[in-house]
Write an enzyme that holds these catalytic residues in place. Structure first.
Site, PDB file in Angstrom:
ATOM      1  N   ASP A  75       7.347  -3.475   2.557  1.00  0.00           N
ATOM      2  CA  ASP A  75       7.741  -2.910   3.930  1.00  0.00           C
ATOM      3  C   ASP A  75       8.667  -3.923   4.345  1.00  0.00           C
ATOM      4  O   ASP A  75       8.992  -4.790   4.167  1.00  0.00           O
ATOM      5  CB  ASP A  75       6.461  -3.027   4.902  1.00  0.00           C
ATOM      6  CG  ASP A  75       5.394  -2.028   4.871  1.00  0.00           C
ATOM      7  OD1 ASP A  75       5.926  -0.837   4.208  1.00  0.00           O
ATOM      8  OD2 ASP A  75       4.270  -2.157   5.074  1.00  0.00           O
ATOM      9  N   ASP A  92       0.738  -1.495   6.086  1.00  0.00           N
ATOM     10  CA  ASP A  92       0.083  -1.966   7.390  1.00  0.00           C
ATOM     11  C   ASP A  92      -0.845  -0.936   8.089  1.00  0.00           C
ATOM     12  O   ASP A  92      -1.608  -1.016   8.771  1.00  0.00           O
ATOM     13  CB  ASP A  92       0.721  -2.755   8.284  1.00  0.00           C
ATOM     14  CG  ASP A  92       2.187  -2.089   8.746  1.00  0.00           C
ATOM     15  OD1 ASP A  92       2.217  -0.856   8.384  1.00  0.00           O
ATOM     16  OD2 ASP A  92       3.073  -2.667   9.258  1.00  0.00           O
ATOM     17  N   ASP A 113      -0.641   4.322   5.237  1.00  0.00           N
ATOM     18  CA  ASP A 113      -0.312   3.620   3.956  1.00  0.00           C
ATOM     19  C   ASP A 113      -1.585   3.437   2.909  1.00  0.00           C
ATOM     20  O   ASP A 113      -1.366   2.964   1.886  1.00  0.00           O
ATOM     21  CB  ASP A 113       0.149   2.199   4.273  1.00  0.00           C
ATOM     22  CG  ASP A 113       1.506   2.023   4.932  1.00  0.00           C
ATOM     23  OD1 ASP A 113       2.172   2.789   4.458  1.00  0.00           O
ATOM     24  OD2 ASP A 113       1.597   1.131   5.653  1.00  0.00           O
TER      25      ASP A 113
END
Length: 1166
Positions: free
Chosen positions: A561, A878, A882
């Protein structure tokens, strides 16, 4: 009659948790009697209604019809049904089966399992059955306990069924009350100083009794009785919390006591060979005392018993220390942190500190930490599969307010009031029943079991041959004492002497098995993992799955990310566009028109999941929420927003929580006081939207100009805003747009059910502002990315942010080397990637470095494509969405600060500080695990080969062995416990990050290891055999008495052998480096010291004698030679292709050649 029907396979009502019993409901005078698979329903002592339950093992499909004398109504079956896929366990229909990688399922070797993450039970059973094991309880201690896993699943099913039956009974009662006047339940006596009793709270949480909640005054009445504020929570001081824990219990559940040291000591005794040795020692002790007297005759048997006990104690101590490390890590995994409102402040506490009366904010991905009722919520949907086994999402509102502990928030947000904690919840009962960890094996552990089995088979064969040869030589008179007399003479040697001689031979053979079967080899993985996991905690990484720790060493790509991982997650609004122009000073409200500032502040205050706390005594406001929310709230405060005042001016009637697919979130608010503004004086409902700038901008048709007038958003102005977004994104700013629109009150549903399903308008929006939020890169992240690149690990950024923002950050971090690399397919948008065919996605996935505006599904598609290309993929995530990508990846890395509980539970490792540098440290530790195991293998195999060859050759030639049983046990102790302690706990070095990832199919013993191993083994065997056969003359012992010379020679052989292992242990530290002393700080050199002590002071036990200083120097010199020999050996080049592959390549070539000849012959015949 009420009938519950399902296909009958197994009756679980009369099982462990459902003993035949009676449940009496005083409020309705109804008595339910559970007998076999029938529930008898009695009312007023008349058995009128019969409820028949038929249960399938995994499902509880309940359909009910209630028949009454005057009325018949349909009444809904239990919503707690298990669907086709159990989200908690991850297996279809709750079958309890794990689904394996296809490659592994068809592998010939039972020990060849690429990943144990989703391995089937049958696959795991297969390798266990194939392993050669001397002590199963110890060998399989840290693997998945298949029996306990099945028991755990059965326990979960039974508890779920128990809850379903009780609720079904209450539903039956409620159906009856529809036709009859309901009977009011008498509230229980209050508990302590609170206005509600524990019994009533239990009834609320377990039976979900809505009528009782109404009796207690609804949620507001319950808050009053529990002395809590629905907005500010409890006072939260120590006295208040203690009083609540005394009255209603703490949020903990009883756990099984950890295993004591004595348990490990008992398990260490379970080794079959050690048991045989103890029996042999006892027999030898009895015979020795009988023949030689107690003063001299107890040495042989006593020394073996002492050595065995020493091995057992050292093994138990080592295992116990490992278990303590795992216990502390498991405690850390269970310690979830939640936010609660206490004294008006939103604070973070441990889940174990939650008490009855706490008010807890819930958002997507959170775990419900206790049983409770909904205070307020918007679009709140709960996944109750962990408790009910059903994958159906349950929507919560004022008519269905009950929340169960252990469930996950699937959508929306809200606040809950805690009504039951710990063992008073069904989740607490469930966790108390299955709290014991059933373990987990790792791929490396399985492979090492295969290697240990192969070595063990060879060792058993050697031991059997030695046994036969020694027995044959003994009874044939070829075995002689040191003075040359035969050890056995037919018709002359007494039976007790003969039996004693046989026992000594059997003891030697069994001891060879102890040395040859490397029980400690697979356990060395556990040792190094326990050590690594403890150290990784210090490096801000919490390992949830053991296998991930070693798999990370094989990672070839990391999909990371951007926000919070590569950046600091410290966001600030630095640019703003409003009133159709750029605002020079974004925090100066005087630069904004009055109407726009009013609407903007209302949108910021209401359309947020964050909050602002103002201390009573004044002081700076405390802002909580996600980093983006905090940045916008801080900006609003600087514009003059009074958060509580703005929230009180209007109320939220419906919410559309931020969605990672749509990249926006909104709220519909109803103003409590009509405020005259230029837009529309009589409006009362407004919808506020906030989200990704270009997406929200595309939904806008108007904007507010400098004169406070609503103007159409024509093409020229639209181009201005788009260009502004591009410029901010190019400056690595996150762009967020804020907009609103009015809604006619008559178009807004008034019914709660219809309002929950209302899709409020998201078109024809009025643009209020576009803000640019700065989130700087983390310091050191560029170096971390470069380190990954040099280690052969490609870093890819996958973000939901604007593609231009992602590009700017990627250039800053070093993921993109230059602007020249910033083109497709290196840089790609999520929607572009998902539109490609599967084949094209696989081709392009190799080249992707940055993916912007990606959805969670795009991340999942990328992971699948990379795995199909042969990559070992690590993924960071997070958010709740996901979870599929984290589960699909070889290693799922969730964020400890910003990560949701759903993401954490789907991950393998939690990065506690959300820092990419910590991810790189995990890679180092993963490689270190593999490297340390290889060091230990090289060391142990050298000892194995040398000890076995020396004893076999000596047995064949002289009928005696230079290394006796006690000495072999001591060598085994050096190998299994002390050797593993020295080598399996080596910390990682930078050298590990300057070589490519370890392939998961690469052989455990590399060509370099074979070279080192053979050189050292040949040297040791040669020198020690020369000493064994010619030692008396070489050491000038001819003038000594023969028995003394024999003992000195054997002592030198044993002492030299121990020193060889001591020096070789340093060699094993650096298999492919010349400097073997690099990084030596706290290596356990006590091995050599203990070896000296045992030779000097325990001579009677080990059949050794004290040596002169000259002979000590000889022993040290023999060991020391292994160092220069290792340096010379490392200069010998070895082929890159593993030996195993070279052999495999030759065999298929021959087969192909034979096949070609056969085809030619067949063609000739035709």
């Amino acid at each position: 009659m009420g009938t519950y029907k399902a296909k009958q396979k197994e009756t679980v009502v009369s099982g462990k948790f459902l003993q035949p019993r009676t449940i009496f409901l005083p409020a309705s005078s109804i008595r339910f009697s559970f007998q076999e698979n029938t529930v008898w329903c009695e009312k007023n002592h008349s058995r009128k209604h019969v409820v028949v339950f038929d249960f399938v093992t995994d499902w509880c499909h309940l359909s009910c019809e209630y028949s009454h004398a005057h009325n018949m109504e349909e009444f809904k079956g239990s919503p707690y049904r298990r669907r086709g896929f159990d989200i908690e366990s991850g297996d279809p229909a709750g079958s309890g089966e794990r689904h394996d990688d296809g490659d592994d399922e068809f592998s010939d070797s039972p020990f060849d399992i690429r990943s144990t993450k989703n391995a089937s039970m049958e696959r795991l059973k297969r390798w266990r059955q194939a392993a050669l094991v001397l002590n199963a309880s110890r060998r399989f201690r840290y693997t998945l306990d298949l029996k306990k896993e099945e028991e755990r699943q059965e326990t979960v099913r039974r508890i779920r069924t128990h809850a379903q039956v009780i609720r079904a009974a209450y539903r039956f009662k409620e159906a009856g009350e529809k036709a009859e006047a309901p009977v009011q339940r008498t509230p229980s006596a209050p508990t302590g100083e609170y206005g509600v009793g524990q019994e009533d709270l239990l009834c609320l949480s377990r039976q979900h009794d809505f009528s009782l909640l109404q009796q207690l005054g609804g949620v507001s009445g319950l808050c009053e009785k529990l002395k809590t504020d629905s907005e500010k929570g409890i006072m939260g001081n120590d006295e208040d919390i203690l009083a609540r824990q005394i009255a209603f219990g703490s949020n903990t559940y009883p756990r099984k006591k950890p295993r004591s040291f004595w348990t490990f000591l008992w398990e260490a005794w379970q080794d079959l060979t050690l048991v045989i040795l103890i029996i042999a020692a006892a027999a030898s002790l009895a015979l020795g005392i009988k023949s030689e007297g107690i003063k001299q005759g107890w040495y042989d048997g006593g020394s073996i018993a002492f050595a065995v006990i020493l091995v057992i104690v050292v093994t138990a101590v080592s295992d116990y220390r490992q278990s303590l490390q795992f216990q502390s890590l498991n405690e850390e995994k269970r310690n979830i942190h939640m936010e609660v409102y206490r004294g008006g402040r939103r604070i973070e506490i441990s889940i174990f500190d939650i008490v009855v009366g706490d008010v807890i904010p819930l958002k997507i991905g959170d775990q419900v930490p206790a049983d409770g009722v909904l205070v307020a919520g918007h679009s709140l949907a709960i996944d109750e599969s962990s408790m009910t086994g059903e994958s159906k999402i349950v929507h919560k509102n004022s008519k269905s307010p009950f929340l169960m502990s252990g469930c996950k928030v699937a959508d929306g947000y809200g606040t809950m009031l805690v009504t039951a904690v710990g063992i008073n919840t069904e989740w607490g009962l469930l966790m108390a029943s299955i709290s014991e960890d059933t373990g987990e094996e790792t791929p490396l552990q399985v492979r090492l079991n295969g290697l240990a089995t192969f070595i063990g088979v060879v060792g058993l064969t050697v031991a059997f041959v030695v046994l036969v040869v020694l027995l044959a030589r003994y009874f044939s008179g070829h075995t002689k004492f040191a003075d040359g007399t035969p050890a056995f003479k037919a018709h002359k040697t007494t039976a007790s002497k003969a039996i004693d001689g046989v026992i000594k031979i059997v003891t030697i053979a069994v001891t060879i098995v102890v040395v040859a079967v490397p029980e400690g080899l697979p356990l060395a993985v556990t040792l190094t993992l326990a050590y690594s996991m403890r150290k990784m905690m210090m490096d801000k990484a919490l390992v949830r799955r053991l296998s991930a720790c070693e798999t990370m060493g094989s990672a070839t790509t990391i999909c990371s990310d951007k926000t919070g991982t590569l950046t600091l997650n410290e966001m600030t609004v630095v640019e703003a566009y409003a009133n159709g122009k750029k605002v020079e000073r974004p925090t100066d409200v005087s630069l904004l028109s009055p109407t726009l500032s009013y609407m903007l502040i209302e949108g910021v205050a209401q359309n947020t999941t964050g909050s602002v706390f103002v201390p009573d005594g004044g002081g700076e406001e405390e802002v909580s929420g996600s980093p983006t929310e905090k940045a916008i709230l801080h900006w609003g405060l600087k514009l003059g927003m009074k958060f509580d005042v703005e929230r009180s001016k209007s109320s939220i009637i419906h919410a559309f929580p931020f969605n990672s697919e749509k990249k926006r979130g909104g709220v519909a608010v109803k103003t409590l006081n009509l405020i005259s503004i230029n837009l529309q004086a009589d409006e009362s409902v407004r919808v506020h939207w906030k989200g990704a700038a270009e997406i929200v901008l595309a939904l806008c048709t108007h904007y507010i100009d400098e004169n406070d007038c609503v103007q159409p958003l024509h093409e020229q102005k639209m181009h201005f805003f788009r260009k502004s977004i591009e410029e901010m994104a190019a400056g690595s700013l996150r762009c967020v747009a804020i907009a609103f629109r009015s809604v006619e009150p008559e178009n807004v549903p008034t019914n709660e059910e219809r309002l929950a399903e209302w899709a409020f308008p998201e078109n024809d929006l009025v643009l209020l502002a576009i803000v640019g939020i700065k989130d700087p890169c983390r310091p050191g992240v560029k170096d971390a990315v470069q380190l990954c690149t040099s280690a052969g690990v490609k870093v890819r950024m996958v973000t939901g942010d604007n593609l231009q923002t992602a590009k700017a950050i990627a250039l800053e971090c070093g993921i993109l080397a230059s602007d020249a690399d910033a083109s497709e397919p290196n840089l790609i948008e999520g929607k572009r990637f998902r539109a490609l065919s599967e084949e094209r996605r696989q081709e392009i996935a190799e080249k992707i470095l940055v993916m912007g505006r990606s959805s969670p599904n795009d991340k999942l598609l990328l992971v699948k494509a990379l795995k199909k290309r042969g990559h070992v993929v690590a993924v960071t995530g997070d958010g709740t969405n996901d979870a599929p990508a984290l589960h699909e990846a070889d290693i799922g890395l969730s964020m400890g600060i910003q990560g949701t509980e759903v993401a954490k539970e789907s991950s393998d490792i939690i990065i506690l500080d959300d820092n990419f540098s910590s991810v790189v440290k995990v890679v180092r530790w993963g490689r270190s695990v593999y490297a340390n195991i290889q060091k230990f293998i090289q060391f142990q195999l050298t000892v194995n080969v040398a000890a076995l060859i020396i004893n076999v050759v000596a047995a064949f030639s002289t009928g005696d062995v230079p290394l006796n049983a006690v000495q072999l046990l001591w060598i085994n102790l050096i190998m299994d416990t002390l050797g593993a302690l020295a080598l399996a706990t080596e910390p990682p070095t930078d050298y590990l990050m300057h070589r490519p990832p370890v392939g998961r199919r690469e052989p455990l013993i590399t060509n370099i290891m074979w070279r080192n191993l053979l050189i050292q083994a040949v040297y040791q065997v040669t020198v020690l055999l020369i000493l064994n056969f010619r030692g008396i003359s070489i050491l000038h012992l001819q003038h000594e008495p023969s028995s003394r010379a024999y003992k000195v020679k054997n002592t030198v052989v044993f002492n030299a052998f121990v020193f060889c292992q001591l020096f070789n242990e340093f060699n094993a530290r650096k298999p492919d480096q010349l400097n073997i002393f690099e990084g030596v700080v706290k290596n356990p050199l006590f091995i050599g010291i203990v070896g000296i002590v045992i030779v000097e002071f325990l001579g009677k036990f080990t059949s050794t004698v004290r040596l002169s200083w000259e002979l000590w120097l000889v022993c040290i010199a023999i060991g020391f030679v292994s160092w220069p020999l290792a340096v010379i050996g490392k200069l010998i080049p070895v082929p890159d292709t593993p030996l195993s592959r070279l052999f495999k390549c030759k065999i298929p070539r021959r087969r192909r050649a034979q096949g070609h000849e056969a085809d030619t012959a067949d063609g000739a015949k035709q």
